[in-house]
Design a protein around this motif. Structure first.
Motif, PDB file in Angstrom:
ATOM      1  N   ARG A 193       0.826  -1.204   0.000  1.00  0.00           N
ATOM      2  CA  ARG A 193       0.000   0.000   0.000  1.00  0.00           C
ATOM      3  C   ARG A 193       0.865   1.260   0.000  1.00  0.00           C
ATOM      4  O   ARG A 193       0.615   2.203  -0.753  1.00  0.00           O
ATOM      5  N   ALA A 194       1.894   1.263   0.848  1.00  0.00           N
ATOM      6  CA  ALA A 194       2.747   2.446   0.948  1.00  0.00           C
ATOM      7  C   ALA A 194       3.591   2.630  -0.307  1.00  0.00           C
ATOM      8  O   ALA A 194       3.788   3.763  -0.770  1.00  0.00           O
ATOM      9  N   ALA A 195       4.098   1.538  -0.880  1.00  0.00           N
ATOM     10  CA  ALA A 195       4.898   1.638  -2.100  1.00  0.00           C
ATOM     11  C   ALA A 195       4.048   2.141  -3.260  1.00  0.00           C
ATOM     12  O   ALA A 195       4.478   2.991  -4.050  1.00  0.00           O
ATOM     13  N   SER A 196       2.852   1.618  -3.394  1.00  0.00           N
ATOM     14  CA  SER A 196       1.956   2.041  -4.468  1.00  0.00           C
ATOM     15  C   SER A 196       1.631   3.520  -4.357  1.00  0.00           C
ATOM     16  O   SER A 196       1.579   4.238  -5.356  1.00  0.00           O
ATOM     17  N   ALA A 197       1.428   3.993  -3.124  1.00  0.00           N
ATOM     18  CA  ALA A 197       1.111   5.409  -2.926  1.00  0.00           C
ATOM     19  C   ALA A 197       2.263   6.315  -3.343  1.00  0.00           C
ATOM     20  O   ALA A 197       2.052   7.477  -3.703  1.00  0.00           O
ATOM     21  N   LEU A 198       3.494   5.778  -3.332  1.00  0.00           N
ATOM     22  CA  LEU A 198       4.673   6.548  -3.730  1.00  0.00           C
ATOM     23  C   LEU A 198       4.975   6.414  -5.222  1.00  0.00           C
ATOM     24  O   LEU A 198       5.983   6.950  -5.689  1.00  0.00           O
ATOM     25  N   GLY A 199       4.143   5.664  -5.949  1.00  0.00           N
ATOM     26  CA  GLY A 199       4.301   5.582  -7.397  1.00  0.00           C
ATOM     27  C   GLY A 199       4.801   4.266  -7.930  1.00  0.00           C
ATOM     28  O   GLY A 199       4.930   4.095  -9.149  1.00  0.00           O
ATOM     29  N   VAL A 200       5.112   3.303  -7.072  1.00  0.00           N
ATOM     30  CA  VAL A 200       5.590   1.997  -7.525  1.00  0.00           C
ATOM     31  C   VAL A 200       4.462   1.247  -8.231  1.00  0.00           C
ATOM     32  O   VAL A 200       3.324   1.213  -7.742  1.00  0.00           O
ATOM     33  N   ASP A 201       4.764   0.648  -9.369  1.00  0.00           N
ATOM     34  CA  ASP A 201       3.797  -0.192 -10.089  1.00  0.00           C
ATOM     35  C   ASP A 201       3.914  -1.630  -9.585  1.00  0.00           C
ATOM     36  O   ASP A 201       4.962  -2.264  -9.760  1.00  0.00           O
ATOM     37  N   ILE A 202       2.872  -2.126  -8.966  1.00  0.00           N
ATOM     38  CA  ILE A 202       2.838  -3.502  -8.472  1.00  0.00           C
ATOM     39  C   ILE A 202       2.099  -4.346  -9.499  1.00  0.00           C
ATOM     40  O   ILE A 202       0.910  -4.136  -9.749  1.00  0.00           O
ATOM     41  N   ILE A 203       2.812  -5.294 -10.098  1.00  0.00           N
ATOM     42  CA  ILE A 203       2.270  -6.055 -11.226  1.00  0.00           C
ATOM     43  C   ILE A 203       2.234  -7.533 -10.839  1.00  0.00           C
ATOM     44  O   ILE A 203       3.258  -8.219 -10.811  1.00  0.00           O
ATOM     45  N   GLN A 204       1.054  -8.029 -10.520  1.00  0.00           N
ATOM     46  CA  GLN A 204       0.878  -9.427 -10.158  1.00  0.00           C
ATOM     47  C   GLN A 204       0.585 -10.256 -11.409  1.00  0.00           C
ATOM     48  O   GLN A 204       0.230  -9.725 -12.459  1.00  0.00           O
ATOM     49  N   GLY A 205       0.725 -11.562 -11.277  1.00  0.00           N
ATOM     50  CA  GLY A 205       0.492 -12.441 -12.417  1.00  0.00           C
ATOM     51  C   GLY A 205       1.463 -12.177 -13.550  1.00  0.00           C
ATOM     52  O   GLY A 205       1.111 -12.281 -14.723  1.00  0.00           O
ATOM     53  N   CYS A 206       2.695 -11.857 -13.214  1.00  0.00           N
ATOM     54  CA  CYS A 206       3.715 -11.490 -14.210  1.00  0.00           C
ATOM     55  C   CYS A 206       4.941 -12.362 -13.970  1.00  0.00           C
ATOM     56  O   CYS A 206       5.754 -12.081 -13.079  1.00  0.00           O
ATOM     57  N   GLU A 207       5.075 -13.420 -14.723  1.00  0.00           N
ATOM     58  CA  GLU A 207       6.144 -14.400 -14.507  1.00  0.00           C
ATOM     59  C   GLU A 207       7.415 -14.015 -15.249  1.00  0.00           C
ATOM     60  O   GLU A 207       7.393 -13.705 -16.445  1.00  0.00           O
ATOM     61  N   LEU A 208       8.544 -14.052 -14.536  1.00  0.00           N
ATOM     62  CA  LEU A 208       9.843 -13.834 -15.167  1.00  0.00           C
ATOM     63  C   LEU A 208      10.176 -15.030 -16.047  1.00  0.00           C
ATOM     64  O   LEU A 208      10.096 -16.183 -15.606  1.00  0.00           O
ATOM     65  N   GLN A 209      10.584 -14.758 -17.286  1.00  0.00           N
ATOM     66  CA  GLN A 209      10.933 -15.837 -18.212  1.00  0.00           C
ATOM     67  C   GLN A 209      12.381 -15.780 -18.690  1.00  0.00           C
ATOM     68  O   GLN A 209      12.864 -16.723 -19.294  1.00  0.00           O
ATOM     69  N   GLY A 210      13.053 -14.669 -18.432  1.00  0.00           N
ATOM     70  CA  GLY A 210      14.454 -14.574 -18.828  1.00  0.00           C
ATOM     71  C   GLY A 210      14.951 -13.144 -18.776  1.00  0.00           C
ATOM     72  O   GLY A 210      14.186 -12.198 -18.547  1.00  0.00           O
ATOM     73  N   PHE A 211      16.272 -12.991 -18.986  1.00  0.00           N
ATOM     74  CA  PHE A 211      16.911 -11.677 -18.994  1.00  0.00           C
ATOM     75  C   PHE A 211      17.453 -11.375 -20.384  1.00  0.00           C
ATOM     76  O   PHE A 211      17.935 -12.266 -21.087  1.00  0.00           O
ATOM     77  N   ARG A 212      17.401 -10.103 -20.747  1.00  0.00           N
ATOM     78  CA  ARG A 212      18.101  -9.631 -21.938  1.00  0.00           C
ATOM     79  C   ARG A 212      19.390  -8.946 -21.497  1.00  0.00           C
ATOM     80  O   ARG A 212      19.379  -8.132 -20.571  1.00  0.00           O
ATOM     81  N   ARG A 213      20.503  -9.249 -22.201  1.00  0.00           N
ATOM     82  CA  ARG A 213      21.790  -8.709 -21.791  1.00  0.00           C
ATOM     83  C   ARG A 213      22.518  -8.106 -22.986  1.00  0.00           C
ATOM     84  O   ARG A 213      22.375  -8.563 -24.114  1.00  0.00           O
ATOM     85  N   GLU A 214      23.326  -7.079 -22.691  1.00  0.00           N
ATOM     86  CA  GLU A 214      24.146  -6.457 -23.723  1.00  0.00           C
ATOM     87  C   GLU A 214      25.400  -7.287 -23.967  1.00  0.00           C
ATOM     88  O   GLU A 214      25.659  -8.290 -23.288  1.00  0.00           O
ATOM     89  N   GLY A 215      26.218  -6.820 -24.924  1.00  0.00           N
ATOM     90  CA  GLY A 215      27.451  -7.537 -25.222  1.00  0.00           C
ATOM     91  C   GLY A 215      28.396  -7.621 -24.047  1.00  0.00           C
ATOM     92  O   GLY A 215      29.156  -8.595 -23.907  1.00  0.00           O
ATOM     93  N   ASN A 216      28.385  -6.610 -23.162  1.00  0.00           N
ATOM     94  CA  ASN A 216      29.250  -6.649 -21.973  1.00  0.00           C
ATOM     95  C   ASN A 216      28.648  -7.439 -20.820  1.00  0.00           C
ATOM     96  O   ASN A 216      29.213  -7.496 -19.722  1.00  0.00           O
ATOM     97  N   GLY A 217      27.508  -8.053 -21.063  1.00  0.00           N
ATOM     98  CA  GLY A 217      26.866  -8.884 -20.057  1.00  0.00           C
ATOM     99  C   GLY A 217      25.868  -8.178 -19.178  1.00  0.00           C
ATOM    100  O   GLY A 217      25.186  -8.822 -18.376  1.00  0.00           O
ATOM    101  N   ARG A 218      25.739  -6.862 -19.302  1.00  0.00           N
ATOM    102  CA  ARG A 218      24.833  -6.109 -18.435  1.00  0.00           C
ATOM    103  C   ARG A 218      23.374  -6.416 -18.768  1.00  0.00           C
ATOM    104  O   ARG A 218      22.983  -6.482 -19.934  1.00  0.00           O
ATOM    105  N   VAL A 219      22.563  -6.605 -17.746  1.00  0.00           N
ATOM    106  CA  VAL A 219      21.128  -6.824 -17.943  1.00  0.00           C
ATOM    107  C   VAL A 219      20.467  -5.515 -18.346  1.00  0.00           C
ATOM    108  O   VAL A 219      20.678  -4.472 -17.720  1.00  0.00           O
ATOM    109  N   THR A 220      19.685  -5.573 -19.396  1.00  0.00           N
ATOM    110  CA  THR A 220      18.982  -4.381 -19.879  1.00  0.00           C
ATOM    111  C   THR A 220      17.468  -4.523 -19.823  1.00  0.00           C
ATOM    112  O   THR A 220      16.761  -3.505 -19.855  1.00  0.00           O
TER     113      THR A 220
END
Length: 417
Positions: A193-220
């Motif tokens: 409740r407090a995070a949402s009031a500060l502008g955080v988007d709480i997204i339920q039912g959203c499954e992580l399926q993988g990461f996208r990374r740059e050539g240097n390995g950084r997650v983007t």
């Protein structure tokens, strides 16, 4: 956000309870954020909240595969304490307990914190010698703790069998009076409740399926069941599933996942006004505000993601209740469950950077994750926002497994609660 107070309760009572707004927003995910947090349990929610509150980072998405608090946050025994041995652990967990002590006022949400004390019952001369060192270390670290005589233990836990014929003789104990319990779902909902009031988007039912990374390995970006979401930094707080998410990112963690069972009995009139833990059996028990006895014990000692547990542990834990608290031997169980806990080799958490640039981690709390929700979120948010670890969190970096500077808290945190 509606302010919860006596006036709003009175107002809504006259209005037929029709004016309440949703506790938090449920927006559609945007294509890009400043920070994405994976994991909608207590630690993830606390991280999102402290990013917004402490650091002004409000363009944040919190992704949860299921529903908020549906993992370990809703599958624990609600104990809060800071009775740890080593100075690093003492500083970490007492920071968390101090945050808990002011959390209801800060979040404007009743987390039902009950500082009824945590009593550790000891069953041998060796237990007493170890406890004397433990209490001495706690006092030296500025944490409240006191040794108890057998008579004092009986006064705190009147149902405990302290007779000479007891299967587990009581030699004494020690207590942290500031310890106790808090309502687990209230902690999650308050942070959401407090995070949402500060502008955080709480997204339920959203499954992580993988990461996208740059050539240097950084997650983007992260690939999810609701599309690709880009960000400048990413945090993961997924407890027993940390190794699975780490594998998606291309690195390994020194974490093993086990089931930890818990039980609740039928409601009773008040019979126990503290949290009791037995060193001889690993059984711990408290009474909830609804009257049910909340009971736990040791891990199921095989790797598992099954949220059900096995019969030998059930028999051992409930047998210990009947042996040590005979008056409760015929009380009926209402329900049983298991959470998937993330145990590290030194039974201490991992906080901070990972080998993957742009990806930060909060894991390894083992059986003690609930009591650490505020500090886990505070420390991860600090590292993400500032690019450096907080002084209290620095000893718990993943790099300690290269340096060998482990913090072996198995006696206080790993298995016995």
């Amino acid at each position: 956000m509606t302010r919860y107070n006596a006036w709003s309760l009175l107002k809504q009572g006259f209005a037929g309870q029709r004016g309440w707004t949703a506790a938090w927003r449920s927006p559609e995910p945007k294509s890009r954020y400043d920070v994405v947090i994976v994991g909608g349990g207590g630690h993830g929610l606390a991280t999102a909240y402290y990013l917004a509150k402490n650091h002004g980072v409000r363009n944040v998405a919190l992704l949860e595969k299921g529903w908020l608090g549906g993992g370990n946050t809703g599958r624990n025994t609600t104990i809060v304490r800071s009775n740890y041995y080593y100075p690093q652990s003492a500083a970490l967990y007492d920071f968390s307990l101090r945050l808990y002590e002011g959390l209801a006022r800060e979040l404007n949400y009743n987390i039902m914190l009950s500082q009824r004390g945590v009593v550790n019952v000891l069953h041998s001369r060796h237990d007493m010698e170890g406890a004397a060192r433990w209490v001495g270390a706690m006092n030296a670290n500025g944490i409240d703790a006191e040794l108890l005589t057998p008579r004092q233990v009986q006064e705190r836990v009147p149902l405990l069998d302290v007779s000479p014929r007891a299967r587990y003789p009581v030699w004494g104990g020690f207590e942290q009076r500031r310890g106790g319990t808090a309502r687990h779902d209230a902690v999650a909902w308050g942070y959401a409740r407090a995070a949402s009031a500060l502008g955080v988007d709480i997204i339920q039912g959203c499954e992580l399926q993988g990461f996208r990374r740059e050539g240097n390995g950084r997650v983007t970006a992260v690939e999810t069941s609701r599309g690709t979401i880009a960000a400048d930094a990413f945090g993961m707080a997924v407890a027993g599933h940390s190794t699975v998410v780490a594998a998606m990112g291309g690195f390994r963690l020194p974490v093993s996942s086990y089931a930890l069972q818990a039980f609740v009995t039928e409601p009773l009139k008040p019979v126990l006004d503290t949290v009791m833990l037995s060193f001889g059996t690993g059984m711990y028990i408290s009474q909830s505000d609804k009257g049910g006895l909340v009971i736990g014990g040791g891990l199921d000692h095989y790797l598992s993601y099954a949220q059900r547990g096995n019969m030998p542990v059930i028999r051992h834990v409930l047998g210990a209740v009947a042996d040590q608290l005979p008056a409760l031997g015929r009380v009926r169980l209402a329900r049983q469950w298991a959470g998937i806990v993330d145990v590290v080799h030194d039974s201490s958490p991992i906080l901070g950077e990972t080998p993957v640039p742009g990806l930060f981690i909060n894991c390894g709390w083992g059986t003690g994750g609930f009591k650490a929700i505020p500090v886990g979120g505070w420390m991860l948010a600090h590292h993400i926002a500032t690019g450096r670890p907080h002084d209290i969190a620095a000893p718990f970096a993943l790099s300690r497994f290269l340096s060998g500077a482990l913090i072996d808290e198995a006696a206080a945190s790993g298995i016995p609660h």
